[in-house]
Scaffold this motif. Structure first.
Motif, PDB file in Angstrom:
ATOM      1  N   VAL A   1       0.862  -1.185   0.000  1.00 39.25           N
ATOM      2  CA  VAL A   1       0.000   0.000   0.000  1.00 39.25           C
ATOM      3  C   VAL A   1       0.901   1.239   0.000  1.00 39.25           C
TER       4      VAL A   1
ATOM      5  N   LEU B   1       7.872   4.811   2.772  1.00 34.41           N
ATOM      6  CA  LEU B   1       8.021   3.740   1.781  1.00 34.41           C
ATOM      7  C   LEU B   1       8.936   4.152   0.623  1.00 34.41           C
TER       8      LEU B   1
ATOM      9  N   THR C   1       0.891  10.281   6.432  1.00 33.59           N
ATOM     10  CA  THR C   1      -0.390  10.023   7.107  1.00 33.59           C
ATOM     11  C   THR C   1      -0.158   9.411   8.492  1.00 33.59           C
TER      12      THR C   1
ATOM     13  N   ASP D   1       6.271   8.875  16.322  1.00 33.30           N
ATOM     14  CA  ASP D   1       5.589   9.576  17.417  1.00 33.30           C
ATOM     15  C   ASP D   1       4.124   9.158  17.562  1.00 33.30           C
TER      16      ASP D   1
HETATM   17  C1  LIG Z   1      12.815  13.272   6.659  1.00 31.54           C
HETATM   18  C2  LIG Z   1      11.758  12.516   7.441  1.00 31.54           C
HETATM   19  C3  LIG Z   1      11.624  12.776   8.788  1.00 31.54           C
HETATM   20  C4  LIG Z   1      10.640  12.107   9.522  1.00 31.54           C
HETATM   21  N1  LIG Z   1      10.505  12.394  10.863  1.00 31.54           N
HETATM   22  C5  LIG Z   1       9.562  11.775  11.582  1.00 31.54           C
HETATM   23  C6  LIG Z   1       9.374  12.092  12.956  1.00 31.54           C
HETATM   24  O1  LIG Z   1      10.011  12.956  13.538  1.00 31.54           O
HETATM   25  N2  LIG Z   1       8.414  11.406  13.636  1.00 31.54           N
HETATM   26  C7  LIG Z   1       7.645  10.442  13.038  1.00 31.54           C
HETATM   27  O2  LIG Z   1       6.796   9.860  13.703  1.00 31.54           O
HETATM   28  N3  LIG Z   1       7.783  10.150  11.736  1.00 31.54           N
HETATM   29  C8  LIG Z   1       8.714  10.783  10.990  1.00 31.54           C
HETATM   30  N4  LIG Z   1       8.855  10.471   9.658  1.00 31.54           N
HETATM   31  C9  LIG Z   1       8.001   9.432   9.054  1.00 31.54           C
HETATM   32  C10 LIG Z   1       6.697  10.077   8.539  1.00 31.54           C
HETATM   33  O3  LIG Z   1       5.906  10.377   9.659  1.00 31.54           O
HETATM   34  C11 LIG Z   1       5.876   9.178   7.580  1.00 31.54           C
HETATM   35  O4  LIG Z   1       4.875  10.004   7.050  1.00 31.54           O
HETATM   36  C12 LIG Z   1       5.176   7.994   8.169  1.00 31.54           C
HETATM   37  O5  LIG Z   1       6.068   7.158   8.860  1.00 31.54           O
HETATM   38  C13 LIG Z   1       4.558   7.083   7.101  1.00 31.54           C
HETATM   39  O6  LIG Z   1       3.355   7.587   6.633  1.00 31.54           O
HETATM   40  P1  LIG Z   1       3.088   7.629   5.071  1.00 31.54           P
HETATM   41  O7  LIG Z   1       1.661   7.984   4.874  1.00 31.54           O
HETATM   42  O8  LIG Z   1       4.083   8.500   4.424  1.00 31.54           O
HETATM   43  O9  LIG Z   1       3.266   6.090   4.668  1.00 31.54           O
HETATM   44  P2  LIG Z   1       3.974   5.364   3.409  1.00 31.54           P
HETATM   45  O10 LIG Z   1       5.382   5.797   3.289  1.00 31.54           O
HETATM   46  O11 LIG Z   1       3.099   5.544   2.218  1.00 31.54           O
HETATM   47  O12 LIG Z   1       3.887   3.868   3.902  1.00 31.54           O
HETATM   48  C14 LIG Z   1       4.650   3.417   5.004  1.00 31.54           C
HETATM   49  C15 LIG Z   1       4.344   1.929   5.246  1.00 31.54           C
HETATM   50  O13 LIG Z   1       3.022   1.760   5.725  1.00 31.54           O
HETATM   51  C16 LIG Z   1       2.228   0.967   4.813  1.00 31.54           C
HETATM   52  N5  LIG Z   1       0.903   1.598   4.787  1.00 31.54           N
HETATM   53  C17 LIG Z   1       0.659   2.941   4.644  1.00 31.54           C
HETATM   54  N6  LIG Z   1      -0.659   3.171   4.729  1.00 31.54           N
HETATM   55  C18 LIG Z   1      -1.247   1.980   4.921  1.00 31.54           C
HETATM   56  C19 LIG Z   1      -2.608   1.570   5.088  1.00 31.54           C
HETATM   57  N7  LIG Z   1      -3.611   2.461   5.092  1.00 31.54           N
HETATM   58  N8  LIG Z   1      -2.872   0.253   5.271  1.00 31.54           N
HETATM   59  C20 LIG Z   1      -1.856  -0.667   5.287  1.00 31.54           C
HETATM   60  N9  LIG Z   1      -0.556  -0.339   5.135  1.00 31.54           N
HETATM   61  C21 LIG Z   1      -0.260   0.964   4.960  1.00 31.54           C
HETATM   62  C22 LIG Z   1       2.981   1.014   3.501  1.00 31.54           C
HETATM   63  O14 LIG Z   1       2.725  -0.151   2.704  1.00 31.54           O
HETATM   64  C23 LIG Z   1       4.423   1.071   3.978  1.00 31.54           C
HETATM   65  O15 LIG Z   1       4.862  -0.223   4.360  1.00 31.54           O
HETATM   66  C24 LIG Z   1       9.807  11.133   8.887  1.00 31.54           C
HETATM   67  C25 LIG Z   1       9.946  10.882   7.518  1.00 31.54           C
HETATM   68  C26 LIG Z   1      10.909  11.566   6.791  1.00 31.54           C
HETATM   69  C27 LIG Z   1      11.021  11.302   5.313  1.00 31.54           C
END
Ligand SMILES: Cc1cc2nc3c(=O)[nH]c(=O)nc-3n(C[C@H](O)[C@H](O)[C@H](O)COP(=O)(O)OP(=O)(O)OC[C@H]3O[C@@H](n4cnc5c(N)ncnc54)[C@H](O)[C@@H]3O)c2cc1C
Length: 291
Positions: free
Chosen positions: A30, A37, A111, A124
């Motif tokens: 996903v 990802l 998200t 977090d």
């Molecule tokens: C530079 C940087 C700094 C960051 N700093 C922090 C921080 O300080 N604190 C923090 O908490 N996070 C941090 N993050 C992570 C950030 O919060 C991401 O947004 C989060 O970890 C993943 O959400 P996403 O929607 O981008 O998921 P994606 O990258 O799209 O997916 C992440 C994983 O979850 C799975 N997935 C996503 N949605 C679903 C769903 N609905 N059902 C089943 N599986 C799903 C995907 O298959 C994948 O394995 C950071 C990221 C970056 C790039």
């Protein structure tokens, strides 16, 4: 580096997305905000042969209070939570966590539910939502199930989600009229992952603690619940001695490792101080909510 080759699908409904996940099995992933990802694919730590992008599916982007739960849909971004009035006061642990996630660029796309599915021990949302007693709503072609967050996180970047499942929302139980909490995070600089973080969420009933949630970030192989500290609080009056006792128990529940962010002792001591502060803030907010 570029990611390895993959097929890209952007289904318009949950059913269509589920069909695709069934078709690809372990090879499908996903895609939500892509903030975790896509970097993993670029580094070739993740090599899915197909991405199922859920961003075009309608109805997954709202924060709603309904039927005893506050529900945060799978396409609610960190920035939506930062701005949401619903995540203040009684749900302050969530509203306080949102602006501490990375930087505005990541918060615009990433998200809440994606964070949970990614299961980074330094994430977090895992702690903030676990303290609030949340559960993940999950669908697959065989039906719907809910997973309490303390059962979701199995280890670093490992959850109990199956490859054919989509998490559609995270649901937070209504804590009642008198509740409060906060999320405290120590980071080396703005936008960094946590050196240590503590989420506190407490509800009160007739002057005594009803629900107590304390969860820890960055001090173990997954987001950790400080269960002994929670148990010490339930049913008791939240006075100074109890706050100190619970903070000590939370520090004992931490499993920190010394690294470039700080020594294990230092992180444990941050957990103690943050738990104390968090409990005082929870009590203050709950008093305010009552007036
Ligand atoms: C530079 C940087 C700094 C960051 N700093 C922090 C921080 O300080 N604190 C923090 O908490 N996070 C941090 N993050 C992570 C950030 O919060 C991401 O947004 C989060 O970890 C993943 O959400 P996403 O929607 O981008 O998921 P994606 O990258 O799209 O997916 C992440 C994983 O979850 C799975 N997935 C996503 N949605 C679903 C769903 N609905 N059902 C089943 N599986 C799903 C995907 O298959 C994948 O394995 C950071 C990221 C970056 C790039």
């Amino acid at each position: 580096m570029y990611p390895a080759r993959f097929e890209y699908h952007a289904p318009a409904s949950v059913d269509e997305a589920l069909e695709l996940l069934e078709r690809y099995g372990d090879e499908g992933k996903v895609l939500a905000g892509g903030q975790s990802l896509i970097p993993l694919m670029k580094l070739r730590f993740a090599l899915p042969s197909a991405l199922v992008d859920i961003n075009r599916i309608q109805g997954l982007d709202s924060i709603e209070e309904d039927d005893g739960f506050l529900s945060i849909g799978a396409l609610v971004r960190h920035k939506d939570c930062e701005r949401s009035e619903a995540l203040r006061g009684r749900y302050g642990v969530l509203g306080d966590a949102a602006p501490q996630i990375s930087d505005p660029i990541v918060r615009n796309r990433g998200t809440v539910v994606g964070s949970l599915a990614h299961a980074d021990p330094q994430g977090d949302w895992g702690s903030a939502l676990m303290a609030a007693g949340a559960q993940l709503e999950v669908v697959s072609s065989s039906g719907t199930r809910t997973i309490p967050l303390h059962e979701l996180f199995q280890g670093p970047f490992t959850t109990s989600l199956e490859p054919n499942e989509i998490a559609t929302a995270v649901q937070v139980p209504d804590p009642g009229a008198r509740a409060g909490g906060t999320y405290l995070k120590l980071e080396r600089k703005i936008g960094d992952f946590a050196t240590a973080g503590v989420a506190v969420h407490v509800s009160f009933d007739n002057g005594k603690v009803g629900h107590a949630g304390i969860a820890l970030t960055g001090v173990g192989p997954r987001n950790l619940r400080a269960e002994t500290a929670e148990a010490a609080l339930v049913g008791a009056e939240l006075d100074d001695d109890l706050i100190k006792e619970a903070a000590e128990l939370a520090a004992q529940a931490a499993q920190p490792r010394s690294d470039h962010r700080g020594s294990a002792d230092y992180k444990r001591s941050v957990v103690r101080v943050f738990t104390e502060r968090g409990l005082r803030k929870a009590a203050e907010t709950a008093r305010g909510e009552e007036q």
